[in-house]
Design a protein around this motif. Sequence first.
Motif, PDB file in Angstrom:
ATOM      1  N   GLU A   1      -0.868   4.518   5.882  1.00 41.08           N
ATOM      2  CA  GLU A   1      -0.981   4.038   4.504  1.00 41.08           C
ATOM      3  C   GLU A   1      -2.419   4.000   4.031  1.00 41.08           C
ATOM      4  O   GLU A   1      -3.359   4.072   4.825  1.00 41.08           O
ATOM      5  CB  GLU A   1      -0.299   2.672   4.340  1.00 41.08           C
ATOM      6  N   GLU A   2      -2.553   3.886   2.720  1.00 42.49           N
ATOM      7  CA  GLU A   2      -3.888   3.792   2.134  1.00 42.49           C
ATOM      8  C   GLU A   2      -4.514   2.465   2.533  1.00 42.49           C
ATOM      9  O   GLU A   2      -3.806   1.499   2.823  1.00 42.49           O
ATOM     10  CB  GLU A   2      -3.799   3.891   0.609  1.00 42.49           C
TER      11      GLU A   2
ATOM     12  N   ALA B   1       0.836  -1.203   0.000  1.00 38.79           N
ATOM     13  CA  ALA B   1       0.000   0.000   0.000  1.00 38.79           C
ATOM     14  C   ALA B   1       0.866   1.247   0.000  1.00 38.79           C
ATOM     15  O   ALA B   1       1.923   1.277   0.647  1.00 38.79           O
ATOM     16  CB  ALA B   1      -0.886   0.001   1.245  1.00 38.79           C
TER      17      ALA B   1
ATOM     18  N   GLU C   1       2.241  -7.487   5.790  1.00 37.06           N
ATOM     19  CA  GLU C   1       3.155  -7.679   6.923  1.00 37.06           C
ATOM     20  C   GLU C   1       3.991  -8.934   6.738  1.00 37.06           C
ATOM     21  O   GLU C   1       3.656  -9.815   5.950  1.00 37.06           O
ATOM     22  CB  GLU C   1       2.365  -7.819   8.223  1.00 37.06           C
TER      23      GLU C   1
HETATM   24  P1  AMP Z   1      -0.675  -5.872   9.976  1.00 33.39           P
HETATM   25  O1  AMP Z   1      -0.258  -6.199  11.373  1.00 33.39           O
HETATM   26  O2  AMP Z   1       0.111  -4.822   9.321  1.00 33.39           O
HETATM   27  O3  AMP Z   1      -0.854  -7.099   9.120  1.00 33.39           O
HETATM   28  O4  AMP Z   1      -2.171  -5.366  10.137  1.00 33.39           O
HETATM   29  C1  AMP Z   1      -3.157  -6.096  10.828  1.00 33.39           C
HETATM   30  C2  AMP Z   1      -4.434  -6.175  10.022  1.00 33.39           C
HETATM   31  O5  AMP Z   1      -4.881  -4.884   9.673  1.00 33.39           O
HETATM   32  C3  AMP Z   1      -4.254  -6.920   8.706  1.00 33.39           C
HETATM   33  O6  AMP Z   1      -4.362  -8.295   8.879  1.00 33.39           O
HETATM   34  C4  AMP Z   1      -5.357  -6.298   7.873  1.00 33.39           C
HETATM   35  O7  AMP Z   1      -6.593  -6.925   8.143  1.00 33.39           O
HETATM   36  C5  AMP Z   1      -5.427  -4.871   8.357  1.00 33.39           C
HETATM   37  N1  AMP Z   1      -4.615  -3.995   7.497  1.00 33.39           N
HETATM   38  C6  AMP Z   1      -3.306  -3.679   7.648  1.00 33.39           C
HETATM   39  N2  AMP Z   1      -2.889  -2.856   6.678  1.00 33.39           N
HETATM   40  C7  AMP Z   1      -3.957  -2.623   5.888  1.00 33.39           C
HETATM   41  C8  AMP Z   1      -4.179  -1.843   4.714  1.00 33.39           C
HETATM   42  N3  AMP Z   1      -3.214  -1.101   4.160  1.00 33.39           N
HETATM   43  N4  AMP Z   1      -5.416  -1.860   4.164  1.00 33.39           N
HETATM   44  C9  AMP Z   1      -6.410  -2.587   4.719  1.00 33.39           C
HETATM   45  N5  AMP Z   1      -6.276  -3.325   5.823  1.00 33.39           N
HETATM   46  C10 AMP Z   1      -5.062  -3.355   6.403  1.00 33.39           C
END
Ligand code: AMP
Length: 437
Positions: A195-196, A118, A293
């Motif tokens: 982020e978007e 993103a 991630e």
């Molecule tokens: P992360 O720990 O960065 O994976 O974020 C945890 C959860 O947040 C992810 O499993 C997604 O469901 C949501 N998420 C993270 N980044 C985004 C994004 N840029 N757009 C939409 N959902 C996101």
Amino acid sequence: MKVLLIGGGGREHALAWHLRKDPRVTGLFIAPGNAGTSALGTNLPIAATDIDALVAWAEKEQPTFTFVGPEAPLCLGLADRLHEKGFRVFGPNRKAAQLEASKVLTKRLFQNYHIPTAAGADFSDPLAAYAYSQKLGQKEGTGTQGGYPQVIKADGLAAGKGVIIAQTPGEAALAIWQIMEKRVFGDAGKRIVIEECLTGPEVSFLAITDGTALQLLPLAQDHKRVGEGDTGPNTGGMGAYAPARFLTEATKNEIVETVLKPILAALRAEGIDYQGVLYAGLMLTPTGPQMLEINVRLGDPETQAVLPLLETPLLDIAAAVAKRELGDLPLKFNALSAVTVVLGAPGYPEDPQLGGVITGPGFTTPVTAKETAVFHAGTKVGKKGEIVTSGGRVAAVTAWGKDFETARKNAYAGIDGISFPGMIYRRDIGAKAHIGS
Ligand code: AMP
Ligand code: GLY
């Protein structure tokens, strides 16, 4: 052969169960383990994060291999410390583990090496963060979409709560204030990523890598929300099934070639020697797969559904990774389907009520149903020898069979005999598992 296993959740019970099937494993030690792992080996009264005590134990007992389940000891450099003493460890070193510990670091890696992700930026100054958030919100940012919702992420580990999806400019500003200025996640909020917001189904790829070669484990689908039909708050995961068949082989290969292999190349270019599990969280957006991630360990509960399918011994995988010969060891999987249903304490995830006595197969009687395993997570042995709940996710019943219908039926049948006060679980785990098959 002596094996040391670090951790005490359902993932580690499943790892212990798989390791125990290997006749070469003559001694299995789990630090700290749970009531379930004590039936498969010796639990050590050492916390997974007590690096000094773990290294001291290894020096005294000389394990042939150490497997590390959770991220915390890896982020603290357990693998490095054991390597220094000449021990073999399955799990990334400290530098590599920072990818899970720092969202800023990971975001920069993706951006610098053009890994699809993103549009966004990272900040250590709240004023700059507010300004960028507004700019991205007005679709004038670097984003292809911009606007709202917008995603605000604390940099460090925040027990899975550090990601806020802000629906409005006000919510975004509030999130920045809470994370960076009020420090609701402590030092994890010194820096943030903005982020978007991406849309599309989320998938997790679990891969084993020796730094160059990479092999995928069967795709597993987690169920993050506490309630049936994906409702209610997020949890560590309420169940899983594998293999998930909603991606074609062509899509999987595309993701390996365009996302996972470039990540490994980027890590090598950064001088990060990555060995162990690479857990890539992606979103399949209308414009293609985008990275969310990296985790540096196996997923929980995904592991409980994947390991019954894995035929290659874990020791062989760990040895091939240590020798950087993973390319010569094609992993073997059976053709079965597995379903894992997590049993939670009442009030999980917000306010789990612990201390309930657990009875039934896998606790007070042996598991006699075939192709079924009960993996403990938050359990401990009480004062009178009874098994009591000691964590929000208490245990999980995994069943496997020739198809998902059989596996689901057996997993829920396995739950029938288990009881503790206020037990919660989702009845729809794996209900959509057949899609795409
Ligand atoms: P992360 O720990 O960065 O994976 O974020 C945890 C959860 O947040 C992810 O499993 C997604 O469901 C949501 N998420 C993270 N980044 C985004 C994004 N840029 N757009 C939409 N959902 C996101
Ligand atoms: N089940 C999600 C995780 O292990 O992070």
